[in-house]
Motif scaffolding. Sequence first.
Motif, short mmCIF file in Angstrom:
data_model
loop_
_atom_site.label_atom_id
_atom_site.label_comp_id
_atom_site.label_asym_id
_atom_site.label_seq_id
_atom_site.Cartn_x
_atom_site.Cartn_y
_atom_site.Cartn_z
N ASN A 223 6.94 1.63 -56.01
CA ASN A 223 5.98 1.49 -54.91
C ASN A 223 6.17 0.09 -54.33
O ASN A 223 5.40 -0.83 -54.61
CB ASN A 223 4.55 1.69 -55.42
CG ASN A 223 3.54 1.76 -54.29
OD1 ASN A 223 3.91 1.74 -53.11
ND2 ASN A 223 2.26 1.84 -54.63
N ALA A 224 7.21 -0.06 -53.53
CA ALA A 224 7.63 -1.38 -53.06
C ALA A 224 7.50 -1.48 -51.55
O ALA A 224 7.91 -0.58 -50.82
CB ALA A 224 9.07 -1.66 -53.49
N ASP A 234 2.40 -2.63 -43.28
CA ASP A 234 2.82 -2.49 -44.67
C ASP A 234 3.40 -1.09 -44.84
O ASP A 234 2.68 -0.09 -44.79
CB ASP A 234 1.60 -2.70 -45.59
CG ASP A 234 1.94 -2.54 -47.06
OD1 ASP A 234 3.09 -2.24 -47.40
OD2 ASP A 234 1.01 -2.68 -47.90
N THR A 235 4.71 -1.02 -45.02
CA THR A 235 5.38 0.26 -45.22
C THR A 235 6.02 0.26 -46.60
O THR A 235 6.67 -0.71 -46.99
CB THR A 235 6.45 0.52 -44.14
OG1 THR A 235 5.83 0.48 -42.85
CG2 THR A 235 7.10 1.88 -44.34
N ARG A 236 5.82 1.36 -47.33
CA ARG A 236 6.29 1.43 -48.71
C ARG A 236 7.44 2.41 -48.90
O ARG A 236 7.45 3.50 -48.33
CB ARG A 236 5.14 1.89 -49.63
CG ARG A 236 3.87 1.04 -49.56
CD ARG A 236 4.09 -0.36 -50.11
NE ARG A 236 2.89 -1.18 -50.01
CZ ARG A 236 1.95 -1.26 -50.97
NH1 ARG A 236 2.07 -0.56 -52.08
NH2 ARG A 236 0.91 -2.04 -50.79
N GLU A 237 8.40 1.98 -49.72
CA GLU A 237 9.36 2.92 -50.28
C GLU A 237 8.76 3.38 -51.60
O GLU A 237 8.58 2.60 -52.53
CB GLU A 237 10.72 2.25 -50.50
CG GLU A 237 11.45 1.96 -49.20
CD GLU A 237 12.84 1.41 -49.43
OE1 GLU A 237 13.16 1.09 -50.60
OE2 GLU A 237 13.61 1.28 -48.46
N LEU A 407 8.68 7.58 -47.59
CA LEU A 407 8.50 6.37 -46.78
C LEU A 407 7.08 6.44 -46.22
O LEU A 407 6.79 7.31 -45.40
CB LEU A 407 9.53 6.32 -45.65
CG LEU A 407 9.53 5.06 -44.78
CD1 LEU A 407 9.99 3.85 -45.59
CD2 LEU A 407 10.43 5.25 -43.56
N ILE A 408 6.20 5.56 -46.67
CA ILE A 408 4.77 5.68 -46.36
C ILE A 408 4.28 4.43 -45.63
O ILE A 408 4.37 3.31 -46.16
CB ILE A 408 3.94 5.89 -47.64
CG1 ILE A 408 4.40 7.17 -48.36
CG2 ILE A 408 2.45 5.94 -47.32
CD1 ILE A 408 3.68 7.42 -49.68
N ASP A 431 -2.54 1.21 -53.91
CA ASP A 431 -3.05 0.61 -55.14
C ASP A 431 -2.34 1.10 -56.40
O ASP A 431 -2.57 0.58 -57.50
CB ASP A 431 -4.55 0.88 -55.29
CG ASP A 431 -5.39 0.13 -54.26
OD1 ASP A 431 -4.88 -0.89 -53.74
OD2 ASP A 431 -6.52 0.56 -53.97
N LEU A 432 -1.51 2.13 -56.26
CA LEU A 432 -0.84 2.69 -57.44
C LEU A 432 0.26 1.76 -57.93
O LEU A 432 0.96 1.13 -57.15
CB LEU A 432 -0.24 4.06 -57.10
CG LEU A 432 -1.24 5.19 -56.83
CD1 LEU A 432 -0.51 6.43 -56.32
CD2 LEU A 432 -2.04 5.53 -58.09
N LYS A 433 0.40 1.72 -59.25
CA LYS A 433 1.43 0.89 -59.88
C LYS A 433 2.44 1.78 -60.59
O LYS A 433 2.17 2.94 -60.89
CB LYS A 433 0.79 -0.08 -60.86
CG LYS A 433 -0.17 -1.07 -60.20
CD LYS A 433 -0.84 -1.96 -61.23
CE LYS A 433 -1.72 -3.01 -60.55
NZ LYS A 433 -2.74 -2.40 -59.69
N VAL A 434 3.61 1.22 -60.82
CA VAL A 434 4.65 1.97 -61.54
C VAL A 434 4.08 2.43 -62.89
O VAL A 434 3.48 1.64 -63.62
CB VAL A 434 5.90 1.09 -61.74
CG1 VAL A 434 6.90 1.80 -62.64
CG2 VAL A 434 6.52 0.76 -60.39
#
Length: 611
Positions: A223-224, A234-237, A407-408, A431-434
Motif C-alpha cells: 500500500n504505497a 495521494d494515489t496508491r499502488e 491503482l487507487i 489506513d490499511l497496512k501490509v
Amino acid sequence: MSVSHGPPIAIVYFSETGTAHSLADRLRRKLLRLHFRATILDAEELAKVTSLLFTSSRDRERLIVIFLCATTGNGEIPRHARRLWRFMLRKKLTAQSCFGLEFSSFGLGDASYAKFNWAAKKVHKRMLQLGAVEICMRGEGDESASGGIEHAYSEWELTLCSSLLNLYPIPEGVDAIPDTVLLPPEFSVTVLSDLPPAPITDEAALLKSRVTSTVKLGTVGRNARTTPATHFQDTREFVLTIEGTISDHPELIPGATLLIYPQNDSAAVAALISSQNWDSIADLPLSVSPSVLRWATAKPLTLRSMLTYHLDFTSVPRATFFEVLCYFSNGDEQQEEKLRQFADTGNEEYTQDRYDYADRPRRSILECLMEFESVKIPVEYLLEVFGELRPRQFSIAGFQENKIELLIAIVKYRTMLKRIRQGVCTRYVSDLKVGDHLLYEISPPQAKTPSSDTPVLLIGPGTGVAPLRWLLMNRMKSSSTSLLVFGNRFRNADWYYKSNWKSIDNEIESTDENGIVTITGGNCTVHCCFSRDGNKVKYVQDVLSRQDISASVAQMLVKQNGYVWVCGSKGKMPRAVRNVIEAAIDRIPGYSGQAVVAELDRQGRYVEETW
C-alpha cells in the motif's frame, strides 16, 4: 392499514449505488398509502423474482411488477441483477411466458453516458417481448439534469399512481393514508435488551465471520503512495494477496474488477450513536428480519457493528432520507417543516434548497443528523433511514501469481463548508497496512477481452489507465498493434506506470512541439499528455486529433478490425473521445464515423468503462 385493493404489486429494483433501492422504498410507502399491497424485491433474489414473473398465468395470482433499473458502466445491467437478466434472456422463454402480467419501469441513468438508461430500456423491451402488458409509460431519470433523478421520478410516480387508481380505484368510503401518518417499517429491527452485551470480537474474527462463497478475505501485500508527498493527489499502488493462482481464477482477466468492502470510521460511528442516544444499547444483540441477514453478515450483530460494517451514513442524503426523518423531529415544528420541504421533489424551490443544503456543500447524512438536533431515530426504523454500505469497485491493473494489483486515487478534499471530506472506501484503504486483512469480491469483465491478434486502441486518463495497463503488459510480445493514450496533470507527479512503458522492448522516447510524449517499441506505442505543464495539447482527445495519430486510429478501426477501450471519469472525456474518433473515420472516403462507431458498439468492439 387493513384495507387493501387491487392486485399485489412487486417493486423489483436493479441497484448499483443504492439510489434505485431508495426509490423503491419511496414507491412502496406511496402505494401503501393508497392501500395497495406493495412489496420490494432485490433483483439478486433470483428465485423469488423469477417465480413472480414466470409462474404460469393460470397458476399466478394477478400481479403487477414495477422495475426500477439503474444502468452501470457501458449500458450494463447492475452487478447484482445480472443473473436475473440472463434468466430473462433464456431462449426457451416465449411471448406467453409473462402473458397478462402488468408492469412498468423507471430507469436511473446519466445522459453524459452514450448508452443512457439502457438497462431500463432493455428490461422494458424484454418484458414486452415476453407478453407482459405495459400499465404505464416507462420513465427515465437523468442524474445530470436539473433536479436530478428524483425530480423525474416524482413526475413518473404521479403518472404511475394515476394509472393504477384508474384501473383499481380505492374502495368507496376509504381515504388514502395522509403523509402525516408514519407507516410501519418494512424490516424489523429489535434490540434484545434482555440479553447481555455481545462479546467483544476482534477485527480479524469479525471479518472472517462475513466470508461467504463469493466474499473472500485477502491480505494487504503493498500500500504505497506513487505520487510525491508534496502533491495534492495521494494515489496508491495497492497489492492484495488472495488464495489461489491464475488457474484457480479464470475470471481474472483484463477488465475484471475488485470490489472492496469498506467500513465506517469508528469515531464517526461513536458520534452517530451518541447523537441518537444509543450508547446504552449500541453493543446489545440485534434481531433483524431474515432477509436483512442476506447482507448484514457481521457476527455478533449489534447497532455498533451494523453502523460500522453495513450501513451508509457518510454519503450525501437523498430526498427519501428527509422524507423518513421528518417523523422523528420530536415536536420541533420548525425542523419538521424544513425536513418536509427537503423531501418535496415536486417543488422546484424546495429541490433547489435541498441541493444548496446537501449536494452543493457535500453534507453527509451524519452531518445532517448533527444539525437537526431534535431528530431521534427509533431503532426499529434504522433500515428505513440508512441505506446499505455497498462495496466499491476498482479496476484491476494486474494479476501475478496470487497478487491482485490496483491503482487507487484517495478521495480527500475540502468542501465549501471548509470541512475535510474523504471517500468512505479510499479512507479505509489509505489506513490499511501490509499484513492487514480486508473483504473483497471479484467481478468478471462485462465486455469481451480482445484477442492478442486484434489491434487495440486504449484510452485511459488518470487512474483509468489501470485496466489498460494489464491488457497492454499482456500484449508486449503481440504481433498486433497496441496504441495507448494516457493523460494526467503533471509529468513529474502523475505519470502512472511510467517504468512499465519505458520497459517496452527497444523503447524509444520522444516529445513533440505540443508536449505529447511518445514511447514506442515493437508493436506498442504509448502517447502521453499532461494538462498542467503548460503544453498546447492537454487532454487525450487532443492527442487523438494529431494528424498522424488520427489517421492510424481510423485505419485500425476501419481496415484492421480494431478494438477501442475507453476508461476513466464520466463527463466530457468519453463523448469528446468518441467525437474525435468519428471525425477521424469521416476522413476516409466512403465511411461515416458515426455509423462505424455505432457498429463497433454493437459488436462489442467499442467499450467505455467510466465512473
